[in-house]
Design an enzyme around this catalytic site. Structure first.
Site, PDB file in Angstrom:
ATOM      1  N   ASN A 147       0.769  -1.136  -0.249  1.00 30.87           N
ATOM      2  CA  ASN A 147      -0.138  -0.005   0.037  1.00 30.87           C
ATOM      3  C   ASN A 147       0.998   1.138  -0.065  1.00 30.87           C
ATOM      4  O   ASN A 147       1.900   1.239   0.989  1.00 30.87           O
ATOM      5  CB  ASN A 147      -1.002   0.121   1.304  1.00 30.87           C
ATOM      6  N   GLU A 148       0.584   2.029  -0.937  1.00 35.76           N
ATOM      7  CA  GLU A 148       1.514   3.370  -0.920  1.00 35.76           C
ATOM      8  C   GLU A 148       2.909   3.225  -0.754  1.00 35.76           C
ATOM      9  O   GLU A 148       3.340   3.509   0.396  1.00 35.76           O
ATOM     10  CB  GLU A 148       0.862   4.528  -0.093  1.00 35.76           C
ATOM     11  N   GLU A 306      -7.585   5.929  -3.950  1.00 35.80           N
ATOM     12  CA  GLU A 306      -7.936   6.490  -2.483  1.00 35.80           C
ATOM     13  C   GLU A 306      -8.349   7.795  -2.789  1.00 35.80           C
ATOM     14  O   GLU A 306      -7.640   8.544  -3.339  1.00 35.80           O
ATOM     15  CB  GLU A 306      -6.809   6.219  -1.385  1.00 35.80           C
ATOM     16  N   TRP A 314      -4.683  14.468   8.651  1.00 29.60           N
ATOM     17  CA  TRP A 314      -3.136  14.592   8.712  1.00 29.60           C
ATOM     18  C   TRP A 314      -2.854  15.774   8.119  1.00 29.60           C
ATOM     19  O   TRP A 314      -1.521  16.111   8.227  1.00 29.60           O
ATOM     20  CB  TRP A 314      -2.439  13.214   8.099  1.00 29.60           C
ATOM     21  N   GLU A 354      -6.387   7.477  12.891  1.00 31.19           N
ATOM     22  CA  GLU A 354      -7.447   8.164  11.641  1.00 31.19           C
ATOM     23  C   GLU A 354      -8.704   8.333  11.947  1.00 31.19           C
ATOM     24  O   GLU A 354      -9.750   8.291  11.198  1.00 31.19           O
ATOM     25  CB  GLU A 354      -7.334   7.394  10.506  1.00 31.19           C
ATOM     26  N   LYS A 355      -9.149   8.237  13.494  1.00 33.90           N
ATOM     27  CA  LYS A 355     -10.510   8.517  13.810  1.00 33.90           C
ATOM     28  C   LYS A 355     -11.295   9.630  13.391  1.00 33.90           C
ATOM     29  O   LYS A 355     -12.363   9.603  13.290  1.00 33.90           O
ATOM     30  CB  LYS A 355     -10.722   7.960  15.168  1.00 33.90           C
ATOM     31  N   HIS A 357     -10.439  10.868  10.318  1.00 35.86           N
ATOM     32  CA  HIS A 357     -10.542  10.885   8.750  1.00 35.86           C
ATOM     33  C   HIS A 357     -11.881  10.459   8.246  1.00 35.86           C
ATOM     34  O   HIS A 357     -12.484   9.619   8.788  1.00 35.86           O
ATOM     35  CB  HIS A 357      -9.579   9.901   8.561  1.00 35.86           C
TER      36      HIS A 357
HETATM   37  C1  GAL Z   1      -3.161   7.114   2.420  1.00 37.72           C
HETATM   38  C2  GAL Z   1      -3.155   5.645   3.114  1.00 37.72           C
HETATM   39  C3  GAL Z   1      -4.428   5.230   3.836  1.00 37.72           C
HETATM   40  C4  GAL Z   1      -4.730   6.399   5.004  1.00 37.72           C
HETATM   41  C5  GAL Z   1      -4.987   7.490   4.099  1.00 37.72           C
HETATM   42  C6  GAL Z   1      -5.588   8.747   4.860  1.00 37.72           C
HETATM   43  O1  GAL Z   1      -1.887   7.325   2.794  1.00 37.72           O
HETATM   44  O2  GAL Z   1      -2.952   4.683   1.907  1.00 37.72           O
HETATM   45  O3  GAL Z   1      -4.137   4.098   4.540  1.00 37.72           O
HETATM   46  O4  GAL Z   1      -3.893   6.539   5.821  1.00 37.72           O
HETATM   47  O5  GAL Z   1      -3.883   7.949   3.443  1.00 37.72           O
HETATM   48  O6  GAL Z   1      -5.722   9.790   4.093  1.00 37.72           O
END
Ligand code: GAL
Length: 663
Positions: A147-148, A306, A314, A354-355, A357
């Site tokens: 992932n990324e 995504e 973040w 990430e709650k 997000h």
């Molecule tokens: C990406 C990541 C995800 C999630 C997302 C939040 O960097 O692949 O898992 O963290 O950002 O914006």
């Protein structure tokens, strides 16, 4: 290799964060929203292998079966993005280390060195197990490697990375003499006698050799790519018919992966994109990133793997999307070639980092504006599904190169105010405001067919790249080159004889000295425009001078020039023009080149077109303004299910996708 015949809609699904009874509701709500695919298992390693060697697939079996029964396809992740804490506990040597020698520990995510053999061995074990178990499950339509890759940990300076860097250098240069030559180590007593003496560019008392730094960027991108390739090869061996992808991060704050090298290795290019909250016009940054992703995909359709339904968690201030913005953003990507819109994540988490997000299902539940917009988006994507597979065709290109970006922003340069991404994005902004489609491509792609090619701050360019630009101008393209382009070769050695060495002849100018501006200093040009950041002592050797510097460090020197080259032209911009002046200059070039608008739209409205193989075309209209607009066009609006004959109204903040029949 196409995974499905429709526009994909869904997102990361992390059922392990939720009790079992929620899963049935999840599938029901996915159906309600029109979700047709989810990415499963991205951060599941610790759940799949809670103890070394103890693999537990029961819960994943159940989730995949449940999704399949609900008609939802699975993009199955290989679960290798974040190793479980037990692995680093047993092998602390696999942890990444910063340039200052600080170890980055477990407790967050992605705590591994990209070159770690321990990480590789254990991750390959789980990839193999997943492929063997799920490779023939009918729900699994795609593999999502890791992932990324490279997010958080791409630049690792540990001893393992040092070993891998030396091997990479041996392959690149063959001999330490060749490396000494390329790195210019005659300078500052840096001569190496053996590859064993070379370290990664760790924290040092003075500027580290720039070519050393540049090669470390190249190595780090390749080391991250090797993670993808290692997993992909296992998947191809065991399940050759399932397409393989991984999600890129083509965004301004993530510049470490040279995705032009990665793109050809994927069956489907996928990207993650998040809006920059601090920018009130962030739909423009989206447009740039999205056009660049299509360039990375070689013009083929790609997937938005995504994005967020609303705020992320973040950035310093996480701005929520305004009503309608979700739909507009999604359609901007589809208009630029995305055949899918997926989100992080299905259900907003109730715990963890990430709650805050957003997700497709918000904390508030389904009686919410956001959920209603999600359901509306699902409906819209279903209504325009016939667009899947169609391509964009454009006559204007902006050149982009991650390696030029790295080199451009190395230390010890004339001015730290030359910012690569920002400058390229501002060029892209001016061009898209002309109401035309724009490709963002690598300098060494086939440039034939482009009527306008803009070369912004391409500090580093190979001979082949420079030759391609020149050849395009010879055969009729109108080329625009900005300051600090064509300065060095791929070893970061100055191209001598006057700047800009690689483009000087084509431009019909020579520049003797850079005269960068002080912070916030501005210069005035004789045509009334204003520049910042840069000026230089340009002399024309054949080019027409369109504007000179009126004040600043080199009054009277040419600031904008144009040279006739074969059937085309080559314009030089010797300063960073204010946006509106850049808009004017580039609009003139686009006009002179005779590039037609996609549609006649007012400011704040985007018009883009995708073309099917059979000659069908679709016109996308995205209205970012608070006013309704009328656009001259004809066809069937698939979103509103309404015919347009001659003129079509698009509501404030809304979108339209017209099937036009031409050709
Ligand atoms: C990406 C990541 C995800 C999630 C997302 C939040 O960097 O692949 O898992 O963290 O950002 O914006």
């Amino acid at each position: 290799m196409r995974a499905w015949p429709t526009i994909a809609f869904g997102g990361d699904y992390n059922p392990e964060q939720w009790p079992r009874e929620v899963w049935d509701e999840d599938v029901r709500l996915m159906q309600e929203a029109g979700v047709n695919i989810v990415t499963l298992g991205v951060f599941s390693w610790a759940h799949l292998e809670p103890r070394p060697g103890e693999l537990r697939f029961d819960w994943l079996d159940e989730v995949i079966d449940l999704l399949h029964a609900g008609g939802i396809a699975v993009d199955l992740a290989t679960a290798t993005a974040s190793p479980p804490p037990w692995l680093a506990h047993r092998h602390p040597e696999m942890l990444p280390v910063t340039a200052e020698g600080v170890t980055l520990w477990t407790g967050g995510r992605q705590a591994y060195c990209p070159s770690s053999p321990v990480y590789r061995e254990h991750s390959h074990r789980i990839v193999r197990a997943l492929a063997e178990r799920y490779g023939s499950h009918p729900a699994v339509v795609m593999w999502h490697v890791n992932n990324e890759i490279g997010c958080h940990n791409v630049l690792c300076y540990c001893d393992e990375s040092a070993r891998a860097f030396r091997s990479w250098l041996e392959v690149r240069y063959g001999s330490v003499e060749a490396l000494n030559e390329a790195w210019g180590t005659a300078f500052w007593s840096q001569r190496y006698d053996d590859f064993a003496e070379i370290q990664p560019p760790r924290a040092a008392p003075a500027f580290v050799n720039p070519t050393h730094q540049l090669d470390f960027h190249r190595f780090s991108s390749d080391a991250a790519l090797a993670i993808y390739l290692g997993e992909r090869d296992i998947l191809k061996e065991l399940t050759p018919d399932i397409p393989v992808t991984t999600n890129f991060m083509v965004m301004p704050h993530e510049g470490e992966m040279d995705y032009f090298r990665w793109g050809p290795e994927l069956d489907v290019v996928a990207n993650d994109h998040y809006l920059t909250a601090a920018d009130p016009e962030n739909h423009r940054g989206l447009a740039f990133s999205s056009d660049l992703v299509r360039g990375v995909a070689g013009g083929e359709p790609w997937l938005l793997m995504e994005t967020s339904t609303s705020a992320v968690n973040w950035q310093p201030r996480n701005v929520a999307k305004r009503p309608g913005e979700l739909l507009r953003s999604a359609l901007q990507h589809v208009a630029r070639g995305a055949d899918g819109v997926l989100f992080f994540q299905w259900r907003a988490s109730r715990a963890g980092a990430e709650k805050f997000h957003s997700g497709l299902v918000p904390h508030a539940g389904t009686d919410s504006r956001l959920w209603r917009e999600v359901v509306g988006l699902g409906r819209t994507l279903a209504a325009i599904s016939e667009v899947a597979g169609a391509r964009s065709r454009n006559e204007v290109a902006v050149l982009f190169d991650w390696q030029a970006w790295w080199a451009c922003e190395l230390d010890a340069h004339p001015s730290e105010d030359v910012r690569y991404w920002d400058t390229v994005e501002s060029v892209h902004r001016s061009l898209t405001d002309c109401g035309i489609g724009v490709d963002v491509v690598h300098p060494e792609t086939d440039l034939t067919g482009y009527r306008v090619i803009v070369v912004p701050v391409l500090y580093l360019v190979t001979d082949a790249g420079a030759a391609a630009v020149r050849a395009a101008a010879e055969s009729g393209a109108h080329v625009v080159v900005t300051y600090f382009s064509g300065i060095v070769d791929e070893s970061d050695h100055i191209r001598l004889g006057g700047y800009p060495g690689a483009f000087r002849e084509m431009l019909g100018i020579v520049s003797e000295e850079f005269t960068p501006l002080r912070e916030n200093e501005t210069v005035t040009l004789s045509d009334g425009s204003r520049g910042t950041v840069w000026a230089e002592d340009v002399r024309s050797v054949g080019a027409d001078v369109l504007a000179t510097f009126v004040d600043g460090p080199v009054p009277g020197a040419p600031a904008i020039t144009r040279n006739r080259v074969g059937a085309g032209s080559a314009t030089y911009l010797a300063t960073r023009l204010d946006q509106r002046d850049l808009d004017r200059v580039l609009a003139e070039v686009v006009g002179d080149a005779g590039v037609p608008q996609v549609a006649d739209v007012p400011p704040g409205v985007e018009a883009l077109r995708r073309h099917g193989e059979d000659g069908t075309s679709w016109l996308f209209l995205v209205n970012h303004t608070d006013e309704p607009v009328e656009v001259a066009c004809s066809g069937h609006d698939l979103v509103a299910d309404r015919q347009a004959s001659g003129v079509h109204a698009v509501a404030a903040g809304s979108v339209a996708v017209l099937r036009e029949h031409r050709g």
